[in-house]
Scaffold this active site. Structure first.
Site, short mmCIF file in Angstrom:
data_model
loop_
_atom_site.label_atom_id
_atom_site.label_comp_id
_atom_site.label_asym_id
_atom_site.label_seq_id
_atom_site.Cartn_x
_atom_site.Cartn_y
_atom_site.Cartn_z
N SER A 25 -61.98 1.88 156.20
CA SER A 25 -61.23 1.40 155.13
C SER A 25 -61.41 1.91 153.66
O SER A 25 -62.05 2.75 153.59
CB SER A 25 -61.44 -0.27 155.01
OG SER A 25 -62.60 -0.56 154.37
N THR A 57 -55.73 4.50 156.53
CA THR A 57 -56.90 3.35 156.57
C THR A 57 -56.19 2.00 156.21
O THR A 57 -55.06 2.01 156.11
CB THR A 57 -57.91 3.79 155.77
OG1 THR A 57 -58.90 3.12 156.05
CG2 THR A 57 -57.79 3.91 154.23
N TYR A 58 -57.20 1.19 155.90
CA TYR A 58 -56.65 -0.51 155.67
C TYR A 58 -57.48 -0.69 154.19
O TYR A 58 -58.35 -0.29 153.91
CB TYR A 58 -56.75 -1.22 156.57
CG TYR A 58 -58.02 -1.57 157.15
CD1 TYR A 58 -58.92 -2.56 156.48
CD2 TYR A 58 -58.81 -0.66 158.11
CE1 TYR A 58 -60.11 -2.78 156.98
CE2 TYR A 58 -60.01 -0.78 158.47
CZ TYR A 58 -60.91 -1.90 157.98
OH TYR A 58 -62.17 -2.04 158.26
N GLY A 73 -66.52 4.68 155.64
CA GLY A 73 -66.81 5.14 157.08
C GLY A 73 -66.23 6.43 157.03
O GLY A 73 -66.52 7.28 156.21
N ALA A 74 -65.51 6.79 158.20
CA ALA A 74 -65.05 8.17 158.54
C ALA A 74 -64.36 8.73 157.23
O ALA A 74 -64.27 10.16 157.11
CB ALA A 74 -64.42 8.23 159.73
N ALA A 75 -63.47 8.07 156.65
CA ALA A 75 -62.63 8.60 155.48
C ALA A 75 -63.54 9.02 154.38
O ALA A 75 -63.07 9.85 153.60
CB ALA A 75 -61.78 7.38 154.85
#
Length: 127
Positions: A25, A57-58, A73-75
């Protein structure tokens, strides 16, 4: 028929943190979310002006008044602290409402404060 239109945009926000070990996110200052009408858990597109990356993402609400824009995270692999990003949300609009739809755009300053709030995309965006 429905069209997907921009609903809100946070333009030229500065990334304050990238946290690879958090569960996904983007964390955004809740005051900024309120100003443009974005909500927690809403799907958003992120555009990184520094490297050209675009991803989805959110939203997770961040502390009010903090100016936080933290990719989690991955972002976090797609941004670095101090990168300039654009956050865009979209909405499905029925044909009969296309001409009356007005997105909200927050133009940010270098400290992640809203410099200008625009209702509708300007004709030319040269900043």
């Amino acid at each position: 028929m429905f069209r997907t239109l921009m609903n809100a945009k946070i333009h030229r926000a500065r990334v304050t943190e990238a946290n690879l070990n958090y569960v996904g996110s983007i964390t955004i200052d809740e005051d900024i979310l309120d100003a443009v009408g974005m909500v927690p858990n809403e799907k958003v597109q992120i555009v990184n002006n520094n490297n050209g990356a675009r991803f989805e993402t959110y939203i997770i609400p961040g502390e009010r008044g903090s100016g936080v824009f933290c990719l989690n995270g991955a972002a976090a692999r797609l941004v670095q602290k101090d990168d300039i990003i654009i956050v865009i949300s979209y909405v499905l609009v029925p044909e009969e409402k296309l001409t009356s739809h007005r997105p909200k755009i927050a133009i940010m300053d270098e400290h992640n404060r809203i410099k200008e709030l625009i209702v509708q995309e300007p004709a030319a965006t040269v900043l």
